[in-house]
Design an enzyme around this catalytic site. Structure first.
Site, PDB file in Angstrom:
ATOM      1  N   ASP A 171     -13.015   1.852   4.498  1.00 51.32           N
ATOM      2  CA  ASP A 171     -12.110   2.956   4.189  1.00 51.32           C
ATOM      3  C   ASP A 171     -10.958   2.450   3.329  1.00 51.32           C
ATOM      4  OD1 ASP A 171     -11.102   5.850   5.008  1.00 51.32           O
ATOM      5  OD2 ASP A 171      -9.382   4.501   5.158  1.00 51.32           O
ATOM      6  N   LYS A 219      -9.599   7.568  -1.541  1.00 50.92           N
ATOM      7  CA  LYS A 219      -8.759   8.772  -1.554  1.00 50.92           C
ATOM      8  C   LYS A 219      -8.028   8.877  -2.894  1.00 50.92           C
ATOM      9  CE  LYS A 219      -7.866   7.566   3.256  1.00 50.92           C
ATOM     10  NZ  LYS A 219      -8.250   6.144   3.141  1.00 50.92           N
ATOM     11  N   TYR A 257      -3.700   2.414  -2.016  1.00 53.96           N
ATOM     12  CA  TYR A 257      -3.584   1.109  -1.344  1.00 53.96           C
ATOM     13  C   TYR A 257      -3.511  -0.030  -2.356  1.00 53.96           C
ATOM     14  CZ  TYR A 257      -5.209   3.651   2.850  1.00 53.96           C
ATOM     15  OH  TYR A 257      -5.370   4.532   3.890  1.00 53.96           O
ATOM     16  N   HIS A 315      -5.690  12.521  -0.291  1.00 54.58           N
ATOM     17  CA  HIS A 315      -4.936  11.669   0.627  1.00 54.58           C
ATOM     18  C   HIS A 315      -3.842  12.420   1.385  1.00 54.58           C
ATOM     19  CE1 HIS A 315      -3.659   7.176   1.171  1.00 54.58           C
ATOM     20  NE2 HIS A 315      -3.750   7.813   2.318  1.00 54.58           N
TER      21      HIS A 315
END
Length: 274
Positions: A47, A77, A52, A110
């Site tokens: 994930d 996302k 990120y 997200h």
């Protein structure tokens, strides 16, 4: 069958592993080793997210693991700030390049708002029209075969109602903050009524549950750790979990969940106020 082999079926028929390696707040360098180690030890779901900033590390970890791409379920996302068709397309193709793959298994929105506006208060600003544009972009990618499934994250009931009332493709999952003592039952019940799976993130309450005496008492009863009880709890409710660690010991321990919490103890955990 262990938890690492357990799959759930999304509302479009795609199967998704119930446990994923979480990568939030993991550096690119750490993502390489943790991804490779997890995959070598049976994980088959990673994930991630554009926000990120570690997708190149996940790519390198996948390569180092020697596990075939078709055996791995990759979630990413698009950014909460990406609220236009063009911005979503940019995020997606960035991820496709950074992950080094021809398609992505699951792509989520997200956040229903740009992060600076996000709150779990229903009175926060809504971005209903913008989210329809976001969904239009993801739907197009899905229909063109570049994504196997599309979903959302951090959406409340009103956000979900907006999509279901105005689009043709239902989200397959809603990834939300969910842990013992904070279960967002209104969102969970709405998703379950509409065949949308819950992905539970921050199962340890971002660390706040680690010293909880009530959870420790139940953990002792099963000869397990507090984290193992905290991860087993959402699994037993049928949710997907995303345990995150960069340490080999915990990457392995987080999958040792093949035990059953009794109905009595599940009720006790349901009733904890944390």
């Amino acid at each position: 069958m262990t938890i690492l082999n357990k799959k759930l079926t999304l509302n479009n028929g795609v199967e998704i592993p119930q446990i994923a390696l979480g990568t939030w707040q993991v550096s690119t360098a750490d993502a390489v080793h943790s991804t490779a180690f997890a995959l070598k030890n049976g994980y088959r779901h990673i994930d991630g997210a554009h926000g990120y900033g570690n997708s190149k590390g996940i790519r390198a970890g996948i390569a180092a693991s020697k596990v075939k791409r078709e055996e791995i379920f990759i979630t990413t996302k698009v950014r909460g700030e990406s609220k236009t068709y063009t911005a979503v397309m940019s995020d997606f193709y960035d991820e496709l390049k950074d992950l080094g793959t021809d398609s992505i298994d699951l792509v989520l929105v997200h956040c229903p708002t740009p992060w600076r506006f996000f709150s779990r208060d229903d009175k926060r600003p809504n971005f209903y029209l913008e989210n329809l544009e976001v969904w239009r972009a993801l739907s197009e990618l899905y229909e063109n075969g570049l994504i196997r499934a599309i979903g959302v994250s951090n959406f409340n009931v009103a956000d979900l109602e907006n999509l279901l009332a105005n689009t043709d493709i239902k989200p397959v999952v809603n990834q939300i903050l969910f842990h013992i003592g904070y279960t967002q039952s209104d969102i969970v019940e709405y998703c379950q009524a509409n065949n949308i799976l819950i992905e539970a993130y921050s199962s340890l309450g971002t660390g706040s549950l680690l010293g909880n005496a009530d959870i420790q008492a139940i953990a002792d009863k099963y000869d397990k750790t507090i984290p193992q009880i905290c991860y087993r709890y959402p699994v037993q409710k049928g949710h997907i979990i995303l345990p995150k660690s960069v340490h080999e010991k915990y990457i392995l321990a987080n999958t040792q969940l093949d035990f059953e919490i009794s109905e009595e103890d599940m009720i006790a955990l349901d009733q904890l106020s944390i």
